[in-house]
Design a protein around this motif. Structure first.
Motif, short mmCIF file in Angstrom:
data_model
loop_
_atom_site.label_atom_id
_atom_site.label_comp_id
_atom_site.label_asym_id
_atom_site.label_seq_id
_atom_site.Cartn_x
_atom_site.Cartn_y
_atom_site.Cartn_z
N GLY A 130 -13.22 -20.03 -3.37
CA GLY A 130 -12.97 -19.05 -2.27
C GLY A 130 -13.39 -17.67 -1.48
N ALA A 131 -15.27 -18.42 -0.89
CA ALA A 131 -16.16 -17.80 -0.81
C ALA A 131 -16.12 -18.06 0.53
N ARG A 132 -15.91 -16.61 1.07
CA ARG A 132 -16.09 -17.29 2.64
C ARG A 132 -17.52 -16.76 4.44
N ALA A 133 -18.68 -18.23 3.93
CA ALA A 133 -19.23 -18.03 4.82
C ALA A 133 -19.06 -18.35 6.02
N THR A 134 -20.16 -18.44 6.94
CA THR A 134 -19.29 -18.23 9.19
C THR A 134 -20.13 -19.35 9.24
N TYR A 135 -20.29 -20.19 9.48
CA TYR A 135 -20.07 -21.89 9.78
C TYR A 135 -21.48 -21.50 11.27
N ILE A 136 -22.76 -22.39 11.47
CA ILE A 136 -23.68 -22.23 12.59
C ILE A 136 -23.80 -23.95 13.42
N PRO A 137 -23.26 -24.39 14.29
CA PRO A 137 -22.81 -25.34 13.85
C PRO A 137 -24.93 -25.15 15.01
N THR A 180 -24.52 -16.97 6.22
CA THR A 180 -24.12 -18.01 7.54
C THR A 180 -24.33 -19.26 7.06
N PHE A 181 -23.94 -20.67 7.31
CA PHE A 181 -23.79 -21.15 6.40
C PHE A 181 -25.00 -22.56 8.08
N GLY A 182 -25.40 -22.97 8.09
CA GLY A 182 -25.66 -23.85 8.89
C GLY A 182 -25.60 -25.25 8.78
N GLY A 183 -25.09 -26.26 10.33
CA GLY A 183 -25.24 -27.46 9.70
C GLY A 183 -24.91 -28.25 10.80
N SER A 184 -24.85 -29.95 10.58
CA SER A 184 -24.80 -30.61 12.39
C SER A 184 -23.42 -30.76 12.69
N GLY A 185 -22.94 -29.86 13.81
CA GLY A 185 -22.65 -29.76 14.72
C GLY A 185 -21.39 -29.66 14.55
N THR A 186 -19.97 -28.79 15.01
CA THR A 186 -18.92 -29.21 15.21
C THR A 186 -18.02 -29.75 14.84
N ASN A 187 -17.32 -30.03 13.96
CA ASN A 187 -16.25 -31.24 14.07
C ASN A 187 -16.74 -32.35 13.47
N THR A 188 -17.75 -32.14 11.83
CA THR A 188 -18.12 -32.72 12.20
C THR A 188 -18.43 -32.94 9.92
N ALA A 189 -18.99 -33.31 9.27
CA ALA A 189 -19.18 -33.43 7.98
C ALA A 189 -19.46 -32.49 7.54
N ASN A 190 -20.39 -31.99 7.75
CA ASN A 190 -21.10 -30.20 7.24
C ASN A 190 -20.35 -29.02 7.64
N HIS A 191 -19.38 -28.83 8.71
CA HIS A 191 -18.04 -28.39 9.50
C HIS A 191 -16.81 -28.59 8.06
N LEU A 192 -17.02 -29.42 8.73
CA LEU A 192 -15.58 -29.88 6.73
C LEU A 192 -15.94 -29.21 5.58
N ALA A 193 -16.64 -29.40 5.61
CA ALA A 193 -17.32 -28.93 4.02
C ALA A 193 -17.13 -28.06 3.45
N THR A 194 -18.29 -27.37 4.72
CA THR A 194 -18.55 -25.60 4.47
C THR A 194 -16.51 -25.15 4.34
N GLU A 195 -15.71 -25.87 5.19
CA GLU A 195 -14.31 -25.47 4.14
C GLU A 195 -13.51 -25.71 3.41
N ILE A 196 -14.37 -27.05 2.75
CA ILE A 196 -13.83 -27.05 1.60
C ILE A 196 -14.73 -26.35 0.67
#
Length: 323
Positions: free
Chosen positions: A181-188, A159-175
């Motif tokens: 190739g490693a898929r984490a679950t993003y938690i805003p 699990t990756f936590g970050g600042s909100g949905t559709n934010t820099a942290n959310h985008l960075a998790t997708e990048i």
């Protein structure tokens, strides 16, 4: 184009924009701006990176212009609430607003948030907060590769936590997922600080955060990688993504915008003032010590910068849309 202070600083100087700005403050006010106090709106809660850097700028702005700066927080919807209101303010340069890319690119691309990227009239970008992956000091992940291996073997479990949905942290998790190739679950969370609190409390495995949070947390955390061209001075033992074999340099690019219809000479004057602040050694020292990367993207370079960022984010945005 590699986004560095040198790239944009030299370009601005070659255009002659900065020469007057760095010489006599009276030239900055040749168009009669500002004539009174400036209201500087931050679309987030006090204490976050946008608020902190505005307060770093504040005394320099006041010294250069001779006018006070009033910093006002208008949080909501990851910044979207304030950005949707920007063009309703008087277009005279006395209300300015903090903006962030990729937020202002990603948010309207994902859903109706009350504004479009083109509605945000940026006049200058003055720094970026580099992406960083941060874990608790006693985390089993001793390196970025340890985290990648676990996330690869157990898709979605990390699990990756970050600042909100559709934010820099959310985008960075997708990048991150795309390049490793490693898929984490993003938690805003409601900000980068609450996400770090969750890391320290053991509620999440890691934070997709910023260098600033790694610096602030100190020995309580381990920063696994930073998205800068060179190692961050305040985190000298942390490798860059590039060192580790991943082509990732970027983060949250913060700038200043004015309402649509603001006269061009006022926009240019404001851009010059912000450029002068960036040139102040004391300001640079504050930013560097806290983990920020100072960059110069003046008014004339802003359109190209925005288009470049939109192109860079497009593949990740498309994946987020289809998720």
């Amino acid at each position: 184009m590699k986004i560095t202070r040198r790239t944009f600083g030299i370009r601005a100087m070659s255009l002659g924009v900065a020469t007057a700005a760095l010489s006599t403050p009276s030239i900055l006010r040749a168009v009669g701006y500002p004539t009174r106090a400036v209201n500087y709106i931050i679309p987030f809660n006090p204490g976050g990176e946008s608020d902190v850097t505005a307060r770093f700028q504040q005394p320099f702005f006041e010294r250069i212009t001779g006018k006070s700066v009033v910093i006002q927080s208008k949080p909501g919807a990851g910044g979207a609430t304030a950005w949707a209101q920007l063009n309703g303010f008087e277009p005279d340069g006395h209300t300015i607003m903090n903006t962030i890319v990729p937020h202002t690119v990603l948010q309207p691309a994902m859903k109706d948030v009350g504004y479009q990227t083109s509605d945000i009239n940026n006049v200058f970008f003055f720094h970026y907060t580099p992406d960083a992956i941060v874990v608790k000091a006693d985390s089993p992940y001793q390196s970025l590769q340890d985290l990648i291996d676990d996330a690869t073997a157990n898709p979605g479990r990390v699990t990756f936590g970050g600042s909100g949905t559709n934010t820099a942290n959310h985008l960075a998790t997708e990048i991150f997922a795309d390049m490793t190739g490693a898929r984490a679950t993003y938690i805003p969370f409601k900000g980068s600080a609450p996400a770090m609190t969750a890391v320290l409390g053991g509620q999440i495995a890691a934070a997709m955060s910023y260098t600033t949070q790694g610096v602030k947390a100190g020995d309580q955390v381990r920063t696994l990688a930073v998205a800068t061209a060179e190692r961050v001075a305040a985190l000298p033992d942390t490798p860059t993504f590039t060192e580790l074999g991943f082509d990732h340099i970027g983060g949250a690019y913060r700038g200043v915008a004015v309402p649509a219809g603001t006269p061009q000479d006022i926009q240019q004057n404001l851009s010059d003032i912000l450029l002068q602040i960036n040139a102040e050694p004391e300001f640079q020292a504050q930013m560097t010590a806290a983990g920020y990367e100072v960059i110069d993207i003046p008014l004339g370079d802003v359109p190209a910068f925005i288009e470049e960022r939109k192109a860079a984010y497009a593949p990740a945005i498309e994946r987020l849309k289809s998720a």
